[in-house]
Enzyme design. Structure first.
Site, PDB file in Angstrom:
ATOM      1  N   TYR A 132      32.772  37.674  24.726  1.00  0.00           N
ATOM      2  CA  TYR A 132      32.736  38.762  23.741  1.00  0.00           C
ATOM      3  C   TYR A 132      33.336  38.288  22.411  1.00  0.00           C
ATOM      4  CZ  TYR A 132      33.703  43.338  21.678  1.00  0.00           C
ATOM      5  OH  TYR A 132      33.773  44.410  20.832  1.00  0.00           O
TER       6      TYR A 132
ATOM      7  N   LYS B 285      33.305  51.276  27.614  1.00  0.00           N
ATOM      8  CA  LYS B 285      31.921  51.075  28.044  1.00  0.00           C
ATOM      9  C   LYS B 285      31.631  51.907  29.295  1.00  0.00           C
ATOM     10  CE  LYS B 285      32.399  48.302  24.580  1.00  0.00           C
ATOM     11  NZ  LYS B 285      32.748  46.906  24.701  1.00  0.00           N
TER      12      LYS B 285
ATOM     13  N   ARG C 241      55.471  56.079  25.864  1.00  0.00           N
ATOM     14  CA  ARG C 241      55.090  54.677  25.667  1.00  0.00           C
ATOM     15  C   ARG C 241      55.247  53.886  26.967  1.00  0.00           C
ATOM     16  NH1 ARG C 241      58.606  51.153  23.999  1.00  0.00           N
ATOM     17  NH2 ARG C 241      59.574  52.472  22.431  1.00  0.00           N
TER      18      ARG C 241
ATOM     19  N   ASP D 207      36.949  39.511  32.784  1.00  0.00           N
ATOM     20  CA  ASP D 207      36.585  40.686  31.998  1.00  0.00           C
ATOM     21  C   ASP D 207      35.363  41.283  32.691  1.00  0.00           C
ATOM     22  OD1 ASP D 207      35.447  42.472  30.177  1.00  0.00           O
ATOM     23  OD2 ASP D 207      36.067  41.312  28.428  1.00  0.00           O
TER      24      ASP D 207
HETATM   25  C1  PLP Z   1      33.703  46.007  24.104  1.00  0.00           C
HETATM   26  C2  PLP Z   1      34.211  44.849  24.834  1.00  0.00           C
HETATM   27  C3  PLP Z   1      35.532  44.404  24.678  1.00  0.00           C
HETATM   28  C4  PLP Z   1      36.486  45.019  23.683  1.00  0.00           C
HETATM   29  O1  PLP Z   1      36.798  46.336  23.977  1.00  0.00           O
HETATM   30  P1  PLP Z   1      37.199  47.431  22.885  1.00  0.00           P
HETATM   31  O2  PLP Z   1      37.378  48.657  23.696  1.00  0.00           O
HETATM   32  O3  PLP Z   1      36.095  47.509  21.882  1.00  0.00           O
HETATM   33  O4  PLP Z   1      38.474  46.961  22.244  1.00  0.00           O
HETATM   34  C5  PLP Z   1      35.953  43.331  25.455  1.00  0.00           C
HETATM   35  N1  PLP Z   1      35.118  42.714  26.322  1.00  0.00           N
HETATM   36  C6  PLP Z   1      33.845  43.106  26.485  1.00  0.00           C
HETATM   37  C7  PLP Z   1      32.984  42.386  27.468  1.00  0.00           C
HETATM   38  C8  PLP Z   1      33.344  44.176  25.749  1.00  0.00           C
HETATM   39  O5  PLP Z   1      32.057  44.551  25.912  1.00  0.00           O
END
Ligand code: PLP
Length: 379
Positions: A98, A195, A46, A170
């Site tokens: 998002y 992604k 962890r 982000d």
């Molecule tokens: C998919 C996404 C998230 C969230 O990520 P997860 O892996 O689904 O928890 C946050 N910000 C953006 C821009 C995203 O495309």
């Protein structure tokens, strides 16, 4: 070392016993101590794990940060980052961030005492006007989803610095290959590694990259305390994916550019949203702050809901699914899928209509992708 070389090599070499070419997966929950004071750098998974560390070193290097923590999802990375702030602190975020991030802020952190303002960040003036004496953070997400609207990172960083606030970006939509927010003065970068960083639609994960020691230390403590770290196996998958980030992004966006150009000329398409097109209202900004336009694009079909549905159900290669950033091309309907949690009024206000479709362009042969969209758009 340059970007592509770092993505292949940094952090990877973790096996002194057999000199394996790739990082071993260390699923061990605990690690033996040599004596009461000494261990070999890891004691409990962890708090830290060698496979996860390999990925963290790699991503920190790609973004240009000093440290990184890999989490079990993108949302976990965002949750950890919000723990840098206290009840009574004010955070400014885009009104088209998002959906999961919006939900986390509005439904979970706001009731715990954090204050939020959601503004249209295309105009930095709106950000400036939202600043309050207790503003501690400005949350940047650019390009936005699904309409690929851009935030001028440098301009927002300047506003944040004057306000004494931390900036978080982000960077999921472009990946560090195409945009490096630290170069514009951003303090913290978060990703959904689900992604482009992983890129193969076979893991959910996230990460927080820091460039100040105080943030690095706090994020480490928070992730350990909340138990947000990703599993060694997931870290290994993302590390495998990240090695091909650069060539994947090149093909992704080359395909996206060709598709955007085709759609722009198509009689049954009313409008294309893609920062690589000169018709994009922020084309100049994209040229300045991104190394490329990326591979997400949206378009409005000519007609209405039934024409949109027609395209969505007729594509064969573009599979109907949410998410993005994988090697396979996806198409989706923000109205009932990715942005269904918004009210219809909020969607209209954000510019998402019943004829808006979003596409994540994969790395298949571009002629096959164009043929597929062309046949779906024929009526
Ligand atoms: C998919 C996404 C998230 C969230 O990520 P997860 O892996 O689904 O928890 C946050 N910000 C953006 C821009 C995203 O495309």
């Amino acid at each position: 070392m340059r970007f592509e070389t770092r993505s292949v090599h940094v952090g990877v070499d973790k096996d002194r016993t057999f000199n394996s070419c790739i990082t071993p997966i260390y699923p061990s929950s605990t690690f033996y101590w040599d004596d009461l004071r000494t261990n070999r750098g890891f004691d409990y998974t962890r708090s830290g794990n060698p496979t996860r560390r390999a990925l963290e070193e790699n991503i920190a290097s790609l973004e240009g940060g000093i440290d990184c923590w890999a989490t079990c999802t993108g949302m976990a990375a965002i949750t950890a980052t919000l723990h840098l702030f206290r009840p009574g602190d004010h955070i400014i975020a885009g009104n088209d961030i998002y959906g999961g991030t919006y939900r986390l802020f509005a439904d979970y952190f706001a009731p715990m005492g954090l204050e939020f303002s959601f503004v249209d960040m295309v105009d930095p003036g709106n950000v400036r006007n939202a600043v309050r004496p207790n503003t501690r953070c400005i949350w940047i997400e650019t390009p936005s989803n699904p309409l690929l609207r851009l935030t001028d990172i440098a301009a927002v960083v300047e506003i944040a610095r004057e306000a004494g606030a931390v900036t978080v970006a982000d960077n999921t939509f472009l990946s560090p290959y195409l945009q490096r927010p630290f170069e514009f003065g951003v303090d913290i970068v978060v990703h959904s590694t689900t992604k482009y960083l992983n890129g193969h639609s076979d893991v959910v994960g996230g990460c927080i990259v820091t460039r100040h020691e105080e943030h690095a230390q706090r994020i480490r403590e928070v992730c350990n305390a909340l138990g947000l770290g990703c599993s060694p196996f997931d870290a290994w998958l993302v590390l495998r994916g990240v090695k091909t980030l650069a060539p994947r992004m090149e093909v992704h966006q080359r395909n996206a550019m060709a598709i955007a150009e085709m759609l722009q000329e198509h009689p049954n398409v009313e409008r294309v949203y893609y920062p690589g097109l000169k018709s994009h209202p922020q084309y100049e900004l994209a040229q300045r702050q991104q190394r490329g336009p990326g591979a997400m694009l949206s378009f409005d079909v000519r007609g209405g809901r039934s024409e949109a549905e027609r395209v969505l159900t007729r594509t064969k290669l573009f599979a109907l699914a949410e998410s993005l950033g994988g090697v396979e091309s996806l198409i989706e309907y923000p109205e009932t899928m990715s942005h269904a949690s918004m009210t219809p009024e909020a969607r209209r206000k954000a510019g998402i209509s019943e004829k808006t479709l979003r596409v994540s362009v994969g790395i298949e042969n571009v002629d096959d992708l164009i043929d597929d969209l062309r046949q779906a758009l024929q009526w």
